[in-house]
Design a protein around this motif. Structure first.
Motif, PDB file in Angstrom:
ATOM      1  N   THR A 311       0.757  -1.302  -0.017  1.00 52.11           N
ATOM      2  CA  THR A 311       0.001   0.036  -0.018  1.00 52.11           C
ATOM      3  C   THR A 311       0.687   1.243   0.056  1.00 52.11           C
ATOM      4  O   THR A 311       0.229   2.504   0.123  1.00 52.11           O
ATOM      5  CB  THR A 311      -0.702   0.048   1.407  1.00 52.11           C
ATOM      6  N   ASN A 312       2.184   1.196   0.043  1.00 52.35           N
ATOM      7  CA  ASN A 312       3.222   2.205   0.127  1.00 52.35           C
ATOM      8  C   ASN A 312       3.985   2.165  -1.427  1.00 52.35           C
ATOM      9  O   ASN A 312       4.324   3.410  -1.684  1.00 52.35           O
ATOM     10  CB  ASN A 312       3.930   2.135   1.148  1.00 52.35           C
ATOM     11  N   ILE A 313       4.138   1.102  -1.906  1.00 53.17           N
ATOM     12  CA  ILE A 313       5.222   1.140  -3.034  1.00 53.17           C
ATOM     13  C   ILE A 313       5.039   2.179  -4.082  1.00 53.17           C
ATOM     14  O   ILE A 313       5.651   2.859  -4.693  1.00 53.17           O
ATOM     15  CB  ILE A 313       5.436  -0.418  -3.661  1.00 53.17           C
ATOM     16  N   CYS A 314       3.557   2.592  -4.218  1.00 50.09           N
ATOM     17  CA  CYS A 314       3.254   3.411  -5.598  1.00 50.09           C
ATOM     18  C   CYS A 314       2.893   4.834  -4.894  1.00 50.09           C
ATOM     19  O   CYS A 314       2.796   5.439  -5.779  1.00 50.09           O
ATOM     20  CB  CYS A 314       1.896   2.883  -6.371  1.00 50.09           C
ATOM     21  N   GLY A 315       3.124   5.044  -3.825  1.00 47.26           N
ATOM     22  CA  GLY A 315       3.245   6.443  -3.257  1.00 47.26           C
ATOM     23  C   GLY A 315       1.815   6.869  -2.862  1.00 47.26           C
ATOM     24  O   GLY A 315       1.456   7.962  -2.480  1.00 47.26           O
ATOM     25  N   ASN A 316       0.756   5.789  -2.771  1.00 44.82           N
ATOM     26  CA  ASN A 316      -0.433   6.311  -2.276  1.00 44.82           C
ATOM     27  C   ASN A 316      -0.622   6.921  -1.067  1.00 44.82           C
ATOM     28  O   ASN A 316       0.227   6.270  -0.016  1.00 44.82           O
ATOM     29  CB  ASN A 316      -1.419   5.051  -2.470  1.00 44.82           C
ATOM     30  N   PRO A 317      -1.497   7.731  -0.579  1.00 47.60           N
ATOM     31  CA  PRO A 317      -1.757   8.008   0.850  1.00 47.60           C
ATOM     32  C   PRO A 317      -2.491   7.110   1.745  1.00 47.60           C
ATOM     33  O   PRO A 317      -3.112   6.226   0.986  1.00 47.60           O
ATOM     34  CB  PRO A 317      -2.677   9.294   0.801  1.00 47.60           C
ATOM     35  N   SER A 318      -2.189   7.026   2.945  1.00 40.45           N
ATOM     36  CA  SER A 318      -2.595   5.857   3.793  1.00 40.45           C
ATOM     37  C   SER A 318      -2.963   6.547   5.205  1.00 40.45           C
ATOM     38  O   SER A 318      -2.308   7.191   5.736  1.00 40.45           O
ATOM     39  CB  SER A 318      -2.066   4.682   3.747  1.00 40.45           C
ATOM     40  N   THR A 319      -4.345   6.527   5.596  1.00 42.37           N
ATOM     41  CA  THR A 319      -4.489   6.823   7.022  1.00 42.37           C
ATOM     42  C   THR A 319      -4.970   5.797   7.760  1.00 42.37           C
ATOM     43  O   THR A 319      -5.839   5.037   7.659  1.00 42.37           O
ATOM     44  CB  THR A 319      -5.770   7.898   6.991  1.00 42.37           C
ATOM     45  N   VAL A 320      -4.394   5.533   8.939  1.00 44.53           N
ATOM     46  CA  VAL A 320      -4.685   4.662   9.993  1.00 44.53           C
ATOM     47  C   VAL A 320      -5.675   5.089  11.175  1.00 44.53           C
ATOM     48  O   VAL A 320      -5.444   6.435  11.578  1.00 44.53           O
ATOM     49  CB  VAL A 320      -3.522   3.955  10.780  1.00 44.53           C
ATOM     50  N   PHE A 321      -6.562   4.545  11.624  1.00 36.94           N
ATOM     51  CA  PHE A 321      -7.639   5.339  12.513  1.00 36.94           C
ATOM     52  C   PHE A 321      -7.826   3.938  13.625  1.00 36.94           C
ATOM     53  O   PHE A 321      -7.551   2.701  13.351  1.00 36.94           O
ATOM     54  CB  PHE A 321      -8.913   5.269  11.917  1.00 36.94           C
ATOM     55  N   PRO A 322      -8.267   3.982  14.710  1.00 40.04           N
ATOM     56  CA  PRO A 322      -8.614   2.937  15.754  1.00 40.04           C
ATOM     57  C   PRO A 322      -9.749   2.471  15.607  1.00 40.04           C
ATOM     58  O   PRO A 322     -10.737   3.154  15.371  1.00 40.04           O
ATOM     59  CB  PRO A 322      -8.460   4.009  17.160  1.00 40.04           C
ATOM     60  N   ALA A 323      -9.498   1.239  15.254  1.00 37.04           N
ATOM     61  CA  ALA A 323     -10.933   0.623  15.099  1.00 37.04           C
ATOM     62  C   ALA A 323     -11.614  -0.433  16.039  1.00 37.04           C
ATOM     63  O   ALA A 323     -12.018  -1.616  15.927  1.00 37.04           O
ATOM     64  CB  ALA A 323     -10.803  -0.403  13.881  1.00 37.04           C
ATOM     65  N   GLY A 324     -11.417  -0.186  17.394  1.00 35.14           N
ATOM     66  CA  GLY A 324     -11.850  -1.119  18.418  1.00 35.14           C
ATOM     67  C   GLY A 324     -10.797  -1.501  19.152  1.00 35.14           C
ATOM     68  O   GLY A 324      -9.471  -1.235  18.984  1.00 35.14           O
ATOM     69  N   ARG A 325     -11.095  -2.792  19.949  1.00 35.64           N
ATOM     70  CA  ARG A 325     -10.274  -3.393  20.516  1.00 35.64           C
ATOM     71  C   ARG A 325     -10.286  -5.089  20.289  1.00 35.64           C
ATOM     72  O   ARG A 325     -11.244  -5.303  19.736  1.00 35.64           O
ATOM     73  CB  ARG A 325     -10.837  -3.283  22.329  1.00 35.64           C
ATOM     74  N   ALA A 326      -9.431  -5.737  20.533  1.00 37.30           N
ATOM     75  CA  ALA A 326      -9.096  -7.038  20.189  1.00 37.30           C
ATOM     76  C   ALA A 326     -10.284  -7.837  20.686  1.00 37.30           C
ATOM     77  O   ALA A 326     -10.729  -7.849  22.119  1.00 37.30           O
ATOM     78  CB  ALA A 326      -7.771  -7.583  20.784  1.00 37.30           C
ATOM     79  N   ALA A 327     -10.980  -8.617  19.995  1.00 36.97           N
ATOM     80  CA  ALA A 327     -12.391  -9.217  20.477  1.00 36.97           C
ATOM     81  C   ALA A 327     -11.917 -10.776  20.667  1.00 36.97           C
ATOM     82  O   ALA A 327     -12.657 -11.476  21.457  1.00 36.97           O
ATOM     83  CB  ALA A 327     -13.400  -8.930  19.519  1.00 36.97           C
ATOM     84  N   LYS A 328     -11.167 -11.267  19.999  1.00 41.33           N
ATOM     85  CA  LYS A 328     -10.901 -12.717  20.115  1.00 41.33           C
ATOM     86  C   LYS A 328      -9.784 -13.015  20.979  1.00 41.33           C
ATOM     87  O   LYS A 328      -9.853 -13.751  21.820  1.00 41.33           O
ATOM     88  CB  LYS A 328     -10.524 -13.450  18.779  1.00 41.33           C
ATOM     89  N   SER A 329      -8.769 -12.321  20.971  1.00 43.98           N
ATOM     90  CA  SER A 329      -7.663 -12.722  21.885  1.00 43.98           C
ATOM     91  C   SER A 329      -7.891 -12.225  23.405  1.00 43.98           C
ATOM     92  O   SER A 329      -6.959 -12.644  24.197  1.00 43.98           O
ATOM     93  CB  SER A 329      -6.240 -11.936  21.394  1.00 43.98           C
ATOM     94  N   LYS A 330      -8.763 -11.512  23.447  1.00 42.99           N
ATOM     95  CA  LYS A 330      -8.969 -11.041  24.971  1.00 42.99           C
ATOM     96  C   LYS A 330      -8.017 -10.088  25.623  1.00 42.99           C
ATOM     97  O   LYS A 330      -7.703  -9.893  26.673  1.00 42.99           O
ATOM     98  CB  LYS A 330      -9.575 -12.317  25.971  1.00 42.99           C
ATOM     99  N   THR A 331      -7.145  -9.741  24.694  1.00 40.92           N
ATOM    100  CA  THR A 331      -5.834  -8.850  25.347  1.00 40.92           C
ATOM    101  C   THR A 331      -6.459  -7.400  25.627  1.00 40.92           C
ATOM    102  O   THR A 331      -5.653  -6.680  26.218  1.00 40.92           O
ATOM    103  CB  THR A 331      -4.923  -8.718  24.478  1.00 40.92           C
ATOM    104  N   ASN A 332      -7.496  -7.094  24.972  1.00 43.68           N
ATOM    105  CA  ASN A 332      -8.145  -5.666  25.130  1.00 43.68           C
ATOM    106  C   ASN A 332      -7.255  -4.595  24.305  1.00 43.68           C
ATOM    107  O   ASN A 332      -7.065  -3.254  24.612  1.00 43.68           O
ATOM    108  CB  ASN A 332      -8.297  -5.088  26.674  1.00 43.68           C
TER     109      ASN A 332
END
Length: 370
Positions: A311-332
């Motif tokens: 997703t970076n090799i071609c120079g495209n922009p990318s925005t990361v956002f918080p999408a909640g908490r871990a639901a399966k591993s129970k690590t929170n």
């Protein structure tokens, strides 16, 4: 959880933001060094379009792959930072200016055409990440975002790309190897080539070949990259944003075994000890370590740059956002996802994340005590 990594290489910046020690940070990203820490720490991070933010203020070599970008505790801060940071420097500013396009019609979730790339056989993600993506799709539909296509990705023959994700990843690793070893001398390159034996693994042999490749070899890979750019452009004629993983799992436990000695420990060592133990290289000297995830999921350490690389090799922009908490591993632990857009549409990916934050509640949650 201090036993887990904040990501890297801007992990300190992300942890400081998460703890409220600073309001805004600036990082560099060539293999996820803005986006991975943002995901691990549950904050926002933006990898800008290649060349949108200058590296210096005079004549200089144009950087390849690596970019600058902001990290913050809110999407609005990302937007403000990009509007301030994006500009031209050096001789080019005599003739050129940058004004990032802003589509006023793309303000609410219902306005966006969204592609969802859940997973990939080249680098499978764990159930924490998949669960967060599936929950996001449900929420998008509830919130009125009806143009959502699941399973879409740019590396498809439909968009003129042959070879799939595996070929895209190889091109990234080939070009990355050169960019990360620009100062290598001919003598060092030859010494590296001399380490190849009949027992050298295929992966290590390819890495050495990429690091020491000729200009002609690099240009052949670059031609393939331009084909990838065309595939991305065709893809983004159909979609405004692509939502996909940035990490294979949530923040994993710290593991520095077998990685040599840290440079800050060197002054404490005798010359004999220094000769017997290499100074750590935090990315390449990781041995056979793997990244653990939910439900026994494991990823070889070097494979995890797939999601940040293609997703970076071609120079495209990318925005990361918080999408909640871990639901399966129970690590929170926080789950982070990335939103990729077409080149120079940085404000579009940020606008989508702003809409997620305002309409869907996808926001930063400070850790207890901070």
């Amino acid at each position: 959880d201090l036993s887990r990594t904040p990501g890297g290489s801007s992990g300190g910046s992300a942890a400081a933001l998460c703890a409220g020690l600073t309001a805004l940070e600036l990082g560099g990203d060539i293999g996820g060094s803005i986006r991975v820490p943002a995901a691990c720490c549950g904050i926002f991070g933006h990898k800008s379009t290649l060349s949108a933010i200058p590296f210096s203020y005079g004549p200089t070599r144009s950087h390849d792959i690596v970019v600058k970008g902001p990290l913050s505790r809110s999407s609005e801060d990302l937007e403000l930072a990009m509007k301030l940071l994006a500009h031209i420097e050096g001789p080019a500013k005599r003739a050129l200016t940058i004004k990032l396009p802003c589509n006023e019609k793309k303000k609410h979730l219902k306005d966006f055409r969204v592609a969802i790339w859940y997973d990939d056989a080249v680098c499978p993600v764990d159930s924490d990440i998949l669960t967060a993506l599936k929950k996001l799709v449900i929420n998008l539909n509830v919130l009125g975002c009806t143009h959502v296509v699941e399973g879409a990705k740019p590396f498809d023959e439909k968009y003129g790309w042959k070879g799939g994700s595996a070929k895209a990843f190889r091109i990234y690793k080939c070009l990355l190897a050169t960019e990360e070893n620009l100062t290598m001398t001919p003598e060092e390159a030859q010494a590296l080539l001399d380490t190849i034996t009949t027992n050298t693994t295929y992966e290590k042999r390819k890495q050495i070949e990429w690091i020491t490749q000729s200009a002609q070899s690099w240009h052949r890979a670059n031609i393939e990259r331009q084909n990838m750019r065309m595939a991305y452009e065709r893809f983004f004629e159909e979609f405004d944003v692509l939502v996909c993983p940035i990490c294979v799992s949530v923040a994993w436990p710290k593991d520095e075994s077998g990685s040599g000695s840290h440079e800050w420990e060197e002054q404490k060592r005798s010359q004999k000890q220094r000769d017997e133990c290499d100074v750590v290289q935090h990315f390449w000297q990781v041995g056979n370590r793997s990244i653990p995830g939910a439900d026994g999921h494991k990823t070889p350490y070097h494979d995890q740059v797939f999601w940040s690389g293609v997703t970076n090799i071609c120079g495209n922009p990318s925005t990361v956002f918080p999408a909640g908490r871990a639901a399966k591993s129970k690590t929170n632990m926080p789950v982070g996802l990335q939103v990729v857009g077409s080149e120079w549409n940085d404000l579009t990916t940020i606008a989508f994340v702003k809409a997620l934050e305002k309409e869907g509640g996808y926001s930063f949650v400070p850790p207890k005590g901070y």
